[in-house]
Scaffold this active site. Structure first.
Site, short mmCIF file in Angstrom:
data_model
loop_
_atom_site.label_atom_id
_atom_site.label_comp_id
_atom_site.label_asym_id
_atom_site.label_seq_id
_atom_site.Cartn_x
_atom_site.Cartn_y
_atom_site.Cartn_z
N GLY A 105 7.22 -0.93 -5.90
CA GLY A 105 7.89 -1.60 -4.79
C GLY A 105 7.41 -3.01 -4.54
O GLY A 105 8.08 -3.79 -3.87
N ASP A 108 1.72 -4.29 -2.96
CA ASP A 108 0.27 -4.37 -3.08
C ASP A 108 -0.26 -5.51 -2.20
O ASP A 108 0.18 -6.65 -2.31
CB ASP A 108 -0.12 -4.61 -4.54
N GLY A 179 3.28 3.55 -5.73
CA GLY A 179 2.07 3.05 -5.11
C GLY A 179 1.72 3.76 -3.83
O GLY A 179 0.54 4.00 -3.54
N TYR A 474 -8.83 1.76 4.07
CA TYR A 474 -7.70 2.49 3.51
C TYR A 474 -7.27 1.82 2.21
O TYR A 474 -6.98 0.63 2.19
CB TYR A 474 -6.56 2.50 4.53
N ASN A 476 -4.62 1.79 0.41
CA ASN A 476 -3.32 1.14 0.33
C ASN A 476 -3.26 -0.17 1.10
O ASN A 476 -2.30 -0.92 0.97
CB ASN A 476 -2.21 2.08 0.82
N TYR A 477 -4.28 -0.45 1.92
CA TYR A 477 -4.42 -1.77 2.52
C TYR A 477 -5.48 -2.53 1.71
O TYR A 477 -6.52 -2.93 2.22
CB TYR A 477 -4.85 -1.67 3.98
#
Length: 537
Positions: A105, A108, A179, A474, A476-477
């Site tokens: 997507g 990132d 992701g 986290y 994904n951050y």
């Protein structure tokens, strides 16, 4: 009749493939290698000379911070249409020492799915946009979804089949499934059903050897690692089999805003003592930022926006909130009843009358043309009022709505799942998650440095109030400030542990062991991928 012989370019490609020869033009030999495996495959390869290269690259860059002339660009973009194309790309990339960055997507946080911090790195982007098929099976309450599908596409396809099924994942419709699940994936259902990665039943993965694996053939260790251990590390996930969860036909979404003049400090402070103890059917997110003062010209104030989702109707929510959190003063006019799928549009900031088809738009950016940088924390003890007063001062240092914090409630199901269940470890003991974020529209290094330094200052200010030893984050951050591998992804255990323990806590060591077993040569890597133990030795 004479047997047809391979053309000379194919013979060259075979020779190069076998010997691993590189040249000053690696993409030419890479293309020849691809043609050796599939003569039609080059139609889905875009080199820098292709007129569509730039538009294709930019189409899924969700953060303009990484869309500048100085941003390192890939050698080429590869857009596979079938699994065999990815198998060929892996084999040819290994042969010609071209690193792969995988993009589903494009969200990132540090742009590592389509770029790198190393200008000299030779890499390609494997863009999964063409692999986004979704098959929903209502009777079994499951779905197979390819990694290139967005969350919006998944939610729409579920809603097509059922108004009482959902999937517990994020609220940004353009985030890719590949992701999102690879890093955990939280959304408004996390207190009821946990993370996206908690609700994965099977997966199709291609490993560093080009083998196609499912849960049975990959083994439980690798299946554990791909559900939250980070993308582009253990292999390329092609598809997920997910568990769909029941939701009522009608849910209630609410928003209440309060400024400092409306007692916001005390309400936010009180929120901390309530939010993780509410029934699992309630989710709360609080957005804190600086806004223009509505009663004083040329002045700013702090606004707290309390956004909630209740799995039920308004009639059940209002009495509950009056009893458990009367300080908020929630009223019917603050709330709207809707379907769960529509609630995604609500939380993503769409107008109330937006059609459900808006979920299918892959071009929408949550931040528009603004550049951004995010960081993350976890709060285990309520922040005192004096702590929030200091946060207000930090927020007032930047312009209106250019910096803020997002607090997401934990507790419920998140406290019931063991830390080692999947690599994502942030479970019991957390009241809420914090995202510190800065947005800016100005161009240039000086402007960017100003906002980044402000954000880092806010992050430093938060130190006494958040988790410690390690200071959790986290995955994904993604945040390269907390540590990284080398520019090309080269890393070792000791170096990676600095950031790995923040993302994964005690699960980091198990991730390293899995990586060592499935990809000892560290073929799949980036600046924050799990390294194998062999890289340390």
């Amino acid at each position: 009749m004479d047997t047809a012989h391979p053309s000379f370019p194919i013979l060259v490609a075979l020779f190069v493939l076998l010997l691993g020869v590189t040249s000053s033009q690696p993409y030419e030999e890479f293309l020849q290698c691809l043609e050796f495996h599939d003569s039609n495959i080059t139609s889905i390869v875009y080199t820098r000379a292709n007129s569509s290269f730039s538009s294709l690259l930019e189409s899924s860059i969700r953060n303009p911070r990484f869309d500048t002339s100085a941003t390192p660009k890939p050698l080429l973009i590869f857009t596979p249409r079938q699994i065999s194309h990815i198998e060929s790309a892996i084999r040819c990339s290994r042969a010609h020492r071209i690193q792969i960055r995988v993009r589903s997507g494009g969200h990132d946080y540090e742009g590592l799915s389509y770029s790198t911090i190393s200008p000299s790195l030779t890499f390609l982007v494997l863009d999964l946009r063409n692999l986004r098929a979704i098959q929903v099976d209502v009777p079994s309450k499951t779905a197979w979804a390819q990694a290139g599908a967005t969350l919006g596409e998944l939610y729409y396809r579920i809603a097509e089949k059922s108004s009482i099924l959902a999937f517990p994942s994020g609220i940004c419709p353009t985030v890719g499934l590949g992701g999102q699940i690879s890093g955990g994936g939280w959304g408004t259902l996390l207190r009821k059903y946990g993370l996206a990665a908690d609700n994965v039943l099977d997966a199709t993965v291609i490993d560093a050897k080009g083998r196609i694996l499912n849960r049975a053939s990959m083994g439980e260790d690798l299946f554990w690692a791909i559900r939250g251990g980070g993308g582009n590390t253990f292999g390329i996930v092609i598809a997920w089999k997910i568990k769909l969860v029941p939701v009522p036909a009608t849910v209630t979404a609410c928003t209440v805003t309060r400024t400092l003049e409306q007692n916001a400090t005390e309400i936010v402070h009180r929120w901390q003592y309530v939010v993780d103890k509410l029934p699992n059917d309630v989710f709360f997110m609080v957005v804190l930022n600086s806004v223009a003062n509505p009663v004083q010209a040329n002045a700013t104030t702090i606004q707290a926006s309390f956004n909630s989702l209740y799995l039920g109707g308004i009639e059940g929510l209002i009495p509950m909130m009056d009893a458990k959190f009367p300080d908020l003063g929630l009223r019917r006019e603050n709330c709207v009843e809707m379907s769960w799928a529509k609630s995604i549009l609500y939380f993503a900031g769409f107008p109330l009358n937006s059609p459900l088809e808006s979920l299918l738009d892959r071009t929408i950016s949550a931040t528009g043309s603004a550049k951004f940088k995010g960081k993350s924390d976890y709060v285990k003890e309520p922040i005192p009022i004096s702590g929030f007063e200091g946060i207000w001062e930090k927020l007032k240092e930047v312009g209106v709505q250019t910096g803020g914090l997002i607090l997401a409630s934990y507790g419920g199901k998140m406290s019931e799942i063991p830390e080692s269940s999947i690599p994502f470890p942030h479970r019991a003991g957390n009241i809420y998650q914090v995202e510190e974020v800065a947005f800016w529209v100005e161009d240039g290094v000086e402007a960017a440095d100003g906002y980044l330094n402000w954000l880092r200052g806010l992050y430093e200010y938060m130190t006494p109030y958040v988790s410690k030893n390690p200071r959790e984050a986290y995955a994904n951050y993604r945040d390269l400030d907390i540590g990284r591998n080398g520019g090309g992804g080269e890393g070792d255990y000791r170096r990676a542990r600095s950031w790995g323990s923040s993302y994964y806590k005690n699960n980091f060591d198990r991730l390293v062991r899995v990586k060592t077993a499935v990809d000892p040569a560290n073929f799949f890597r980036n600046e924050q991928s799990i390294p194998p133990l062999s890289s340390w030795r």
